[in-house]
Motif scaffolding. Structure first.
Motif: not given
Length: 190
Positions: A121-125, A183-187
């Protein structure tokens, strides 16, 4: 049995390793389960975010070996303040994960079975934020000290935000926000 020159070379390697963690362009998340002693605590202090299992134990243990936490000292002081760092280094107290949380050595304590989920969850955030913005945050914050917000500090921070506002990443991030799209960087969501 090592010579002073060999000890110095080894200490410099440790100093370089801890600084590599602190200066990493990307966010560094540490995951602690079990024991983190001595230099391990230094690595945690150099990380940006520290997650710990409720069974973790931490200690600035060098004094028990007749050593000093010299290389990790600046990172420890930055993480917990001079008085707490001094207490931890002089006493070599073994802290529970919750005590480490109270001091600021760790940011979140969860049960051992939730550690991987919390890490994910931290990495996803973190993936939701612009990577260039994260790098700029780390650079700026490494230059700021705790203390008065002087005219020089205000100028430094004004220049930092104005430089970032002009980047393609910021422009695209703001455009995505206004358009209510990722945003474009959001997976992409899976």
């Amino acid at each position: 049995a090592a010579s002073e020159a060999d000890n110095l070379a080894d200490a410099r390697r440790l100093a370089d390793m801890v600084e590599a963690v602190a200066a990493c362009r990307h966010p560094v998340v540490a995951r602690v389960q079990g024991a983190a002693y001595g230099g391990g605590v230094g690595l945690l202090c150099a990380a940006d975010i520290v997650l710990a299992s409720d069974t973790a134990r931490l200690s600035v243990s060098e004094a028990r070996l007749g050593l000093i936490p010299a290389v990790i000292g600046p990172y420890l002081i930055n993480a917990v303040g001079l008085r707490q760092a001094r207490r931890l280094a002089l006493s070599a107290t073994v802290l529970s994960a919750h005590e480490a949380l109270d001091l600021g050595l760790v940011h979140q304590v969860v049960s051992a079975d939730q550690l991987d989920t919390t890490l994910e969850a931290t990495l996803q955030a973190l993936l939701l934020a612009g990577p260039g913005a994260q790098q700029a945050i780390k650079t700026l914050f490494s230059q700021l000290a705790v203390g008065p917000v002087t005219p020089e500090v205000r100028e430094q921070t004004a220049r930092a935000i104005s430089a970032v506002r002009a980047t393609p990443e910021a422009r695209e991030g703001f455009a995505a926000f206004l358009a209510k799209r990722p945003a474009p960087w959001v997976p992409p969501r899976s």
